[in-house]
Design a protein around this motif. Structure first.
Motif, short mmCIF file in Angstrom:
data_model
loop_
_atom_site.label_atom_id
_atom_site.label_comp_id
_atom_site.label_asym_id
_atom_site.label_seq_id
_atom_site.Cartn_x
_atom_site.Cartn_y
_atom_site.Cartn_z
N ARG A 119 -5.63 -0.13 -2.10
CA ARG A 119 -5.97 1.04 -2.90
C ARG A 119 -4.96 2.17 -2.78
N LEU A 120 -4.04 2.08 -1.83
CA LEU A 120 -2.98 3.07 -1.75
C LEU A 120 -1.87 2.83 -2.77
N ILE A 121 -1.79 1.61 -3.30
CA ILE A 121 -0.77 1.32 -4.30
C ILE A 121 -1.05 2.17 -5.55
N GLY A 122 -0.08 2.97 -5.94
CA GLY A 122 -0.24 3.86 -7.08
C GLY A 122 -0.64 5.27 -6.73
N VAL A 123 -0.94 5.54 -5.45
CA VAL A 123 -1.30 6.88 -5.00
C VAL A 123 -0.03 7.69 -4.77
N SER A 124 -0.07 8.97 -5.08
CA SER A 124 1.07 9.87 -4.85
C SER A 124 1.06 10.34 -3.40
N LEU A 125 2.21 10.19 -2.72
CA LEU A 125 2.40 10.67 -1.35
C LEU A 125 3.49 11.72 -1.38
N LEU A 126 3.12 12.95 -1.02
CA LEU A 126 4.09 14.05 -0.94
C LEU A 126 4.06 14.64 0.45
N ILE A 127 5.26 14.98 0.95
CA ILE A 127 5.41 15.71 2.21
C ILE A 127 6.13 17.00 1.85
N ASP A 128 5.41 18.12 1.97
CA ASP A 128 5.96 19.42 1.55
C ASP A 128 6.54 19.34 0.14
N GLY A 129 5.84 18.65 -0.75
CA GLY A 129 6.23 18.57 -2.15
C GLY A 129 7.29 17.54 -2.48
N GLY A 132 -4.59 11.10 -6.37
CA GLY A 132 -4.64 10.17 -7.48
C GLY A 132 -5.16 8.81 -7.08
N SER A 133 -5.38 8.02 -8.07
CA SER A 133 -5.73 6.61 -7.89
C SER A 133 -5.37 5.93 -9.19
N ALA A 134 -4.79 4.78 -9.06
CA ALA A 134 -4.35 4.07 -10.26
C ALA A 134 -4.84 2.64 -10.21
N LEU A 135 -5.40 2.16 -11.30
CA LEU A 135 -5.71 0.74 -11.42
C LEU A 135 -4.42 0.06 -11.84
N THR A 136 -3.83 -0.65 -10.94
CA THR A 136 -2.55 -1.27 -11.19
C THR A 136 -2.61 -2.74 -10.80
N THR A 137 -1.74 -3.53 -11.38
CA THR A 137 -1.66 -4.92 -10.98
C THR A 137 -0.75 -4.99 -9.77
N ILE A 138 -1.28 -5.58 -8.70
CA ILE A 138 -0.52 -5.67 -7.46
C ILE A 138 -0.28 -7.14 -7.12
N GLN A 139 0.72 -7.34 -6.28
CA GLN A 139 0.98 -8.67 -5.75
C GLN A 139 0.64 -8.65 -4.27
N VAL A 140 0.31 -9.83 -3.76
CA VAL A 140 -0.13 -9.98 -2.38
C VAL A 140 0.72 -11.06 -1.74
N GLY A 141 1.14 -10.83 -0.51
CA GLY A 141 1.93 -11.83 0.19
C GLY A 141 1.98 -11.58 1.68
N PRO A 142 2.77 -12.37 2.39
CA PRO A 142 2.89 -12.19 3.84
C PRO A 142 3.67 -10.93 4.18
N ARG A 143 3.35 -10.36 5.33
CA ARG A 143 4.05 -9.17 5.81
C ARG A 143 5.48 -9.55 6.22
N ILE A 144 6.31 -8.55 6.34
CA ILE A 144 7.74 -8.75 6.54
C ILE A 144 8.14 -8.59 8.01
N GLY A 145 9.03 -9.47 8.48
CA GLY A 145 9.68 -9.31 9.78
C GLY A 145 8.81 -9.52 10.99
N LEU A 146 7.78 -10.35 10.87
CA LEU A 146 6.87 -10.56 11.99
C LEU A 146 7.12 -11.91 12.66
N SER A 147 6.87 -11.94 13.96
CA SER A 147 6.90 -13.22 14.68
C SER A 147 5.47 -13.71 14.94
N ARG A 148 4.49 -12.79 14.93
CA ARG A 148 3.08 -13.13 15.11
C ARG A 148 2.29 -12.59 13.93
#
Length: 194
Positions: free
Chosen positions: A19-29, A148-164
């Motif tokens: 649900r964070l996909i499509g949300v606006s993230l601002l740090i001091d604007g 904000g919140s956006a209904l968006t099409t997302i993709q799902v997959g394995p996380r990056i750079g992990l050994s476990r």
């Protein structure tokens, strides 16, 4: 746009990451639209909370809706949002699409490639000026602004750079975004839930 309230972060880590996909993230604007995340919970061997609380990871054991900022490989800062129905859960913000304060991001990163400004957790933190002093701060107060919140099409997959924990499909990204850190072709698409 409506600001994200602390209640939002009291959901399970997978739901928050989607649900964070499509949300606006601002740090001091300065910031943009979140286009890539990864979820971690305390039962996950890849999570920083898996082996218990330490001075370094204390923020991830705090209340939902706070930042957990950690160093990756002792070099790059990474921004995680503490969340979940149990303690020890967090969502790593992997990439944003820059949209506000782009000149400040370019100055901090020393590059003018818009696609490369925030495509990866270390790059994102450098561009937004995030360092260890942000660890433990509440996400519903300045300098943070999540909205904000956006209904968006997302993709799902394995996380990056992990050994476990490689088998968990807990990486989420905006379909077709050129701002994600690493696209993975041919994985399943889902609709995010509002």
């Amino acid at each position: 746009m409506d600001r994200i309230q602390l209640e939002f972060f009291k959901q399970d880590v997978e739901t928050v990451a989607r649900r964070l996909i499509g949300v606006s993230l601002l740090i001091d604007g300065v910031g943009g639209w979140i286009v890539e995340t990864e979820a971690y919970d305390a039962l996950d061997p890849a999570a920083h909370s898996y082996r218990g609380r330490t001075a370094r990871n204390a923020a991830v054991f705090g209340p939902p809706g706070h930042a957990y900022v950690n160093r990756s490989y002792g070099i790059h800062w990474c921004l995680n949002v503490v969340c979940g129905t149990e303690v020890g859960g967090a969502v790593l913000i992997r990439a944003i699409e820059p949209s506000a304060g782009v000149a400040a991001m370019i100055a901090r990163r020393g590059i003018d490639d818009l696609r490369g400004l925030c495509s990866g957790p270390g790059r994102l933190c450098q561009a937004l000026g995030i360092d260890g002093s942000f660890d433990g701060r509440a996400l519903d107060r300045p300098p943070f602004e999540l909205s904000g919140s956006a209904l968006t099409t997302i993709q799902v997959g394995p996380r990056i750079g992990l050994s476990r924990g490689k088998e968990k499909l807990w990486r989420f990204w905006l379909e077709g975004s050129r701002f994600v850190s690493r696209p993975v072709p041919g994985l399943r698409k889902t609709k995010s839930v509002s």
